[in-house]
Structure formats: structure tokens, C-alpha cells
Write a protein that holds these residues in place. Structure first.
Motif, PDB file in Angstrom:
ATOM      1  N   ALA A   1       0.838  -2.960   5.228  1.00 14.36           N
ATOM      2  CA  ALA A   1       2.041  -2.174   4.955  1.00 14.36           C
ATOM      3  C   ALA A   1       1.747  -1.073   3.935  1.00 14.36           C
ATOM      4  CB  ALA A   1       3.160  -3.080   4.458  1.00 14.36           C
ATOM      5  N   GLU A   2       0.837  -1.364   2.991  1.00 15.45           N
ATOM      6  CA  GLU A   2       0.505  -0.392   1.955  1.00 15.45           C
ATOM      7  C   GLU A   2      -0.125   0.874   2.518  1.00 15.45           C
ATOM      8  OE1 GLU A   2      -0.204  -3.563   1.935  1.00 15.45           O
ATOM      9  OE2 GLU A   2       0.809  -4.407   0.181  1.00 15.45           O
ATOM     10  N   ASP A   3      -0.653   0.806   3.731  1.00 21.03           N
ATOM     11  CA  ASP A   3      -1.208   2.004   4.361  1.00 21.03           C
ATOM     12  C   ASP A   3      -0.113   2.975   4.786  1.00 21.03           C
ATOM     13  OD1 ASP A   3      -3.921   1.137   4.225  1.00 21.03           O
ATOM     14  OD2 ASP A   3      -3.586  -0.135   5.986  1.00 21.03           O
ATOM     15  N   PHE A   4       1.105   2.475   4.929  1.00 23.74           N
ATOM     16  CA  PHE A   4       2.209   3.284   5.427  1.00 23.74           C
ATOM     17  C   PHE A   4       3.241   3.632   4.362  1.00 23.74           C
ATOM     18  CE2 PHE A   4       0.476   1.068   9.059  1.00 23.74           C
ATOM     19  CZ  PHE A   4       0.536   1.991  10.089  1.00 23.74           C
ATOM     20  N   THR A   5       3.345   2.828   3.325  1.00 26.94           N
ATOM     21  CA  THR A   5       4.410   3.027   2.349  1.00 26.94           C
ATOM     22  C   THR A   5       4.002   2.512   0.979  1.00 26.94           C
ATOM     23  OG1 THR A   5       6.712   2.479   1.820  1.00 26.94           O
ATOM     24  CG2 THR A   5       5.450   0.817   3.010  1.00 26.94           C
ATOM     25  N   ARG A   6       4.631   3.064  -0.059  1.00 22.65           N
ATOM     26  CA  ARG A   6       4.427   2.566  -1.416  1.00 22.65           C
ATOM     27  C   ARG A   6       5.451   1.497  -1.777  1.00 22.65           C
ATOM     28  NH1 ARG A   6       3.422   8.166  -4.862  1.00 22.65           N
ATOM     29  NH2 ARG A   6       1.599   8.898  -3.704  1.00 22.65           N
ATOM     30  N   LEU A   7       6.434   1.298  -0.930  1.00 17.96           N
ATOM     31  CA  LEU A   7       7.474   0.315  -1.199  1.00 17.96           C
ATOM     32  C   LEU A   7       7.039  -1.070  -0.740  1.00 17.96           C
ATOM     33  CD1 LEU A   7      10.621   2.308  -0.053  1.00 17.96           C
ATOM     34  CD2 LEU A   7       9.789   1.973  -2.381  1.00 17.96           C
ATOM     35  N   THR A   8       7.327  -2.068  -1.530  1.00 14.72           N
ATOM     36  CA  THR A   8       6.991  -3.445  -1.189  1.00 14.72           C
ATOM     37  C   THR A   8       8.040  -4.015  -0.242  1.00 14.72           C
ATOM     38  OG1 THR A   8       5.932  -3.765  -3.339  1.00 14.72           O
ATOM     39  CG2 THR A   8       6.551  -5.746  -2.099  1.00 14.72           C
ATOM     40  N   THR A   9       7.595  -4.558   0.885  1.00  8.22           N
ATOM     41  CA  THR A   9       8.511  -5.157   1.843  1.00  8.22           C
ATOM     42  C   THR A   9       9.048  -6.468   1.274  1.00  8.22           C
ATOM     43  OG1 THR A   9       7.285  -4.193   3.694  1.00  8.22           O
ATOM     44  CG2 THR A   9       8.751  -6.047   4.193  1.00  8.22           C
ATOM     45  N   PRO A  10      10.378  -6.639   1.194  1.00  6.28           N
ATOM     46  CA  PRO A  10      10.940  -7.865   0.637  1.00  6.28           C
ATOM     47  C   PRO A  10      10.520  -9.093   1.450  1.00  6.28           C
ATOM     48  CG  PRO A  10      12.626  -6.180   0.912  1.00  6.28           C
ATOM     49  CD  PRO A  10      11.412  -5.685   1.607  1.00  6.28           C
ATOM     50  N   GLU A  11      10.360 -10.212   0.767  1.00  5.30           N
ATOM     51  CA  GLU A  11       9.994 -11.442   1.457  1.00  5.30           C
ATOM     52  C   GLU A  11      11.186 -12.066   2.173  1.00  5.30           C
ATOM     53  OE1 GLU A  11       8.084 -14.133  -1.174  1.00  5.30           O
ATOM     54  OE2 GLU A  11       6.441 -12.754  -1.673  1.00  5.30           O
ATOM     55  N   SER A  12      12.397 -11.714   1.770  1.00  7.52           N
ATOM     56  CA  SER A  12      13.587 -12.229   2.424  1.00  7.52           C
ATOM     57  C   SER A  12      14.668 -11.164   2.408  1.00  7.52           C
ATOM     58  CB  SER A  12      14.088 -13.496   1.710  1.00  7.52           C
ATOM     59  OG  SER A  12      14.423 -13.210   0.358  1.00  7.52           O
ATOM     60  N   GLY A  13      15.695 -11.377   3.237  1.00  2.00           N
ATOM     61  CA  GLY A  13      16.763 -10.399   3.331  1.00  2.00           C
ATOM     62  C   GLY A  13      16.394  -9.261   4.266  1.00  2.00           C
TER      63      GLY A  13
ATOM     64  N   VAL B   1      10.399  16.822  12.437  1.00  2.00           N
ATOM     65  CA  VAL B   1      10.230  15.376  12.325  1.00  2.00           C
ATOM     66  C   VAL B   1       9.870  15.047  10.891  1.00  2.00           C
ATOM     67  CG1 VAL B   1       8.999  13.360  13.213  1.00  2.00           C
ATOM     68  CG2 VAL B   1       9.411  15.324  14.712  1.00  2.00           C
ATOM     69  N   TRP B   2      10.689  14.238  10.232  1.00  2.00           N
ATOM     70  CA  TRP B   2      10.473  13.914   8.821  1.00  2.00           C
ATOM     71  C   TRP B   2      10.848  12.458   8.598  1.00  2.00           C
ATOM     72  CZ3 TRP B   2      14.592  12.693   5.423  1.00  2.00           C
ATOM     73  CH2 TRP B   2      15.872  12.852   5.973  1.00  2.00           C
ATOM     74  N   GLY B   3      10.853  12.057   7.335  1.00  2.00           N
ATOM     75  CA  GLY B   3      11.302  10.713   6.979  1.00  2.00           C
ATOM     76  C   GLY B   3      10.399   9.607   7.493  1.00  2.00           C
ATOM     77  N   PHE B   4      11.004   8.480   7.834  1.00  2.00           N
ATOM     78  CA  PHE B   4      10.266   7.299   8.271  1.00  2.00           C
ATOM     79  C   PHE B   4       9.351   7.622   9.450  1.00  2.00           C
ATOM     80  CE2 PHE B   4       9.830   3.648  11.060  1.00  2.00           C
ATOM     81  CZ  PHE B   4       9.416   2.649  10.191  1.00  2.00           C
ATOM     82  N   THR B   5       9.884   8.336  10.436  1.00  2.66           N
ATOM     83  CA  THR B   5       9.116   8.644  11.651  1.00  2.66           C
ATOM     84  C   THR B   5       7.892   9.482  11.324  1.00  2.66           C
ATOM     85  OG1 THR B   5      11.153   8.546  12.958  1.00  2.66           O
ATOM     86  CG2 THR B   5       9.259   9.637  13.960  1.00  2.66           C
ATOM     87  N   ALA B   6       8.062  10.514  10.517  1.00  4.92           N
ATOM     88  CA  ALA B   6       6.927  11.364  10.144  1.00  4.92           C
ATOM     89  C   ALA B   6       5.910  10.593   9.321  1.00  4.92           C
ATOM     90  CB  ALA B   6       7.413  12.583   9.368  1.00  4.92           C
ATOM     91  N   GLY B   7       6.386   9.696   8.458  1.00  2.64           N
ATOM     92  CA  GLY B   7       5.457   8.905   7.652  1.00  2.64           C
ATOM     93  C   GLY B   7       4.577   8.014   8.500  1.00  2.64           C
ATOM     94  N   VAL B   8       5.168   7.352   9.494  1.00  7.12           N
ATOM     95  CA  VAL B   8       4.387   6.499  10.397  1.00  7.12           C
ATOM     96  C   VAL B   8       3.415   7.348  11.212  1.00  7.12           C
ATOM     97  CG1 VAL B   8       4.518   4.971  12.401  1.00  7.12           C
ATOM     98  CG2 VAL B   8       6.125   4.681  10.504  1.00  7.12           C
ATOM     99  N   LEU B   9       3.903   8.475  11.740  1.00  9.00           N
ATOM    100  CA  LEU B   9       3.025   9.353  12.510  1.00  9.00           C
ATOM    101  C   LEU B   9       1.864   9.863  11.662  1.00  9.00           C
ATOM    102  CD1 LEU B   9       5.414  11.601  14.643  1.00  9.00           C
ATOM    103  CD2 LEU B   9       3.675  10.015  15.493  1.00  9.00           C
ATOM    104  N   ASN B  10       2.147  10.263  10.448  1.00  6.22           N
ATOM    105  CA  ASN B  10       1.112  10.775   9.556  1.00  6.22           C
ATOM    106  C   ASN B  10      -0.011   9.758   9.372  1.00  6.22           C
ATOM    107  OD1 ASN B  10       0.195  12.731   7.367  1.00  6.22           O
ATOM    108  ND2 ASN B  10       0.505  10.892   6.135  1.00  6.22           N
ATOM    109  N   THR B  11       0.357   8.501   9.152  1.00 10.07           N
ATOM    110  CA  THR B  11      -0.649   7.460   8.955  1.00 10.07           C
ATOM    111  C   THR B  11      -1.422   7.179  10.233  1.00 10.07           C
ATOM    112  OG1 THR B  11       0.667   6.441   7.204  1.00 10.07           O
ATOM    113  CG2 THR B  11      -1.003   5.069   8.238  1.00 10.07           C
ATOM    114  N   LEU B  12      -0.732   7.113  11.371  1.00  6.99           N
ATOM    115  CA  LEU B  12      -1.406   6.824  12.639  1.00  6.99           C
ATOM    116  C   LEU B  12      -2.371   7.950  13.028  1.00  6.99           C
ATOM    117  CD1 LEU B  12       1.489   5.258  14.734  1.00  6.99           C
ATOM    118  CD2 LEU B  12      -0.403   4.080  13.582  1.00  6.99           C
TER     119      LEU B  12
END
Length: 229
Positions: A20-32, A178-189
Motif C-alpha cells: 500500500a505504501e507504494d501507492f499512498t502515504r496514508l495508513t490503511t485502517p485495520e478496521s472500519g 484525471v486527478w485524485g485517487f485515479t491519477a495516483g493509482v495510474l501514476n504508480t502503475l
């Protein structure tokens, strides 16, 4: 399973160790959070080469209005897994035939704080492309296949600054920003697949506030209804 083309091999090899760290700096919550999935559908057309399917959400939606996105949405209780969610949503949104798709990998789960979605991007190969179109114009305004060659063209790349101060990668291709979440995923891929080209990261444009959602989770640095083939 239909064998994907060789140009996908470097990406598939790299995804074997993706975090996940390859795509975002935010930590994915373990619950919720609400489980959801998006379909990152790669195809290929003569003359334009490899491409990715992207839709543009209707401007009247309550969340992410007017924003380009991968097909996808929240999981239903009857969905077997993230791939099932992504394929069902793509069928409901753009009339994609699940039988035309070969699922290749489920990417790490990513968190979108503004909506509290836990999103699993599902990478897939479109082995039997067919025309697609918005099934519900009130939700989807436009569908497009964006060529990888145009996405990695330095002339089409930039960063956008959201009114909140968030800055992230963006692509301006075929009339779509294309920006935001979609652009971030595309950028990494694109980086993982070895397709990315150097581009001017100093090019920053202001994102219009109309329809803009707060800071997405991926790639952070701080009505056309005609079928698409």
C-alpha cells in the motif's frame, strides 16, 4: 485464463511485491471503512496500443461529481471478493461484459478518508474488447479508453493543487483531467510497468473548486453516451 500480452509482464512481476505504501502515504485502517473495489482495465487497440478504461462521473452526483474514475464502487454482501465487486460495478456502470475480462491481480487495499472507503484496485486484461457506454447517465457522463502512450506523454502530465492545499499527479488526455485517487493509482502503475517518461513536476495547475472532492488517498505529494470500443 487468457494469456495477457508480454508488455504486461514487467508490471505483473513488480506487483508481486507491491505494498500500500507504494501507492499512498496514508495508513490503511485495520478496521472500519466501507469495502469497495475499482477495475483497472487494460486493453489494446490497433493504431493506439495499450490503453486503460476510465469513466467520468456525472456532474450532479453527491460525491466525486464530474471526476474521472475507474469503474467500481462499494461491495455488496453477495460479492465473493473484490474482483467480483469490481466486475459487477463495471457492468452496472458501463455495460462491461465480465466474460470479456481476465482478472490478473488484486492490488493493496487503499483508504479514501473523505468517503471512508477501503478500495481494492483490481488489475485486469480486456482480452475481448467490446463497445461500452454509460448505463445510467445520471451517474456516468462519459466513458473513454485512454492510451498509455498519451498518459505518459510529458506534455499531458502535471500536478494539480486542490483548494485545500493538497497537491497530486494528474493527466490531461482527450479532454479529461484525471486527478485524485485515479491519477495516483495510474501514476504508480505506469512507474511499476516501466512505461513512465520524465515529466515536468514543476508544472502545477490549480484545480477548479467546482465538483472537487477533498484530498484523495493515492499519489499524494503533501455527456457523451456514445459507445467506446
Amino acid at each position: 485464463m487468457t494469456r495477457p500480452p508480454g508488455w504486461l509482464d514487467p508490471l505483473l512481476d513488480r506487483l508481486g511485491t507491491a505494498r500500500a505504501e507504494d501507492f499512498t502515504r496514508l495508513t490503511t485502517p485495520e478496521s472500519g471503512g466501507r469495502e469497495s473495489a475499482v477495475l483497472v482495465l487494460l486493453g489494446e487497440e490497433p493504431g493506439t496500443g495499450p490503453d486503460v478504461l476510465v469513466l467520468q462521473r456525472a456532474a450532479t452526483l453527491r460525491n466525486h461529481a464530474g471526476q474521472p474514475a475507474f469503474p467500481g464502487g462499494a461491495a455488496d454482501p453477495e460479492d465473493a471478493d473484490a474482483s467480483a465487486t469490481a466486475l459487477r460495478e463495471a457492468n452496472e456502470e458501463v455495460d462491461l461484459d465480465p466474460a470479456s475480462v481476465t482478472v490478473l491481480a488484486e492490488l493493496p487495499k487503499l483508504w479514501i478518508p473523505v468517503s471512508d472507503f477501503l478500495v481494492t484496485p483490481v488489475l485486469a486484461w480486456w482480452h475481448d474488447p467490446h463497445p461500452v457506454h454509460p448505463r445510467e447517465p445520471a451517474e456516468v457522463a462519459h466513458v473513454a479508453r485512454l492510451p498509455i502512450a498519451e498518459l505518459v506523454d510529458p506534455e499531458n502530465r502535471m500536478r494539480v493543487r486542490h483548494p485545500s492545499g493538497w497537491i497530486g499527479p494528474a493527466f490531461s488526455v482527450r479532454g479529461m483531467l484525471v486527478w485524485g485517487f485515479t491519477a495516483g493509482v495510474l501514476n504508480t502503475l505506469l512507474e511499476m510497468g516501466g512505461w513512465a517518461r520524465p515529466w515536468p513536476r514543476s508544472r502545477v495547475v490549480e484545480l477548479p473548486p467546482t465538483g472537487a472532492a477533498p484530498a484523495p488517498s493515492a499519489g499524494t505529494d503533501a455527456v457523451d453516451e456514445s459507445p467506446v470500443r
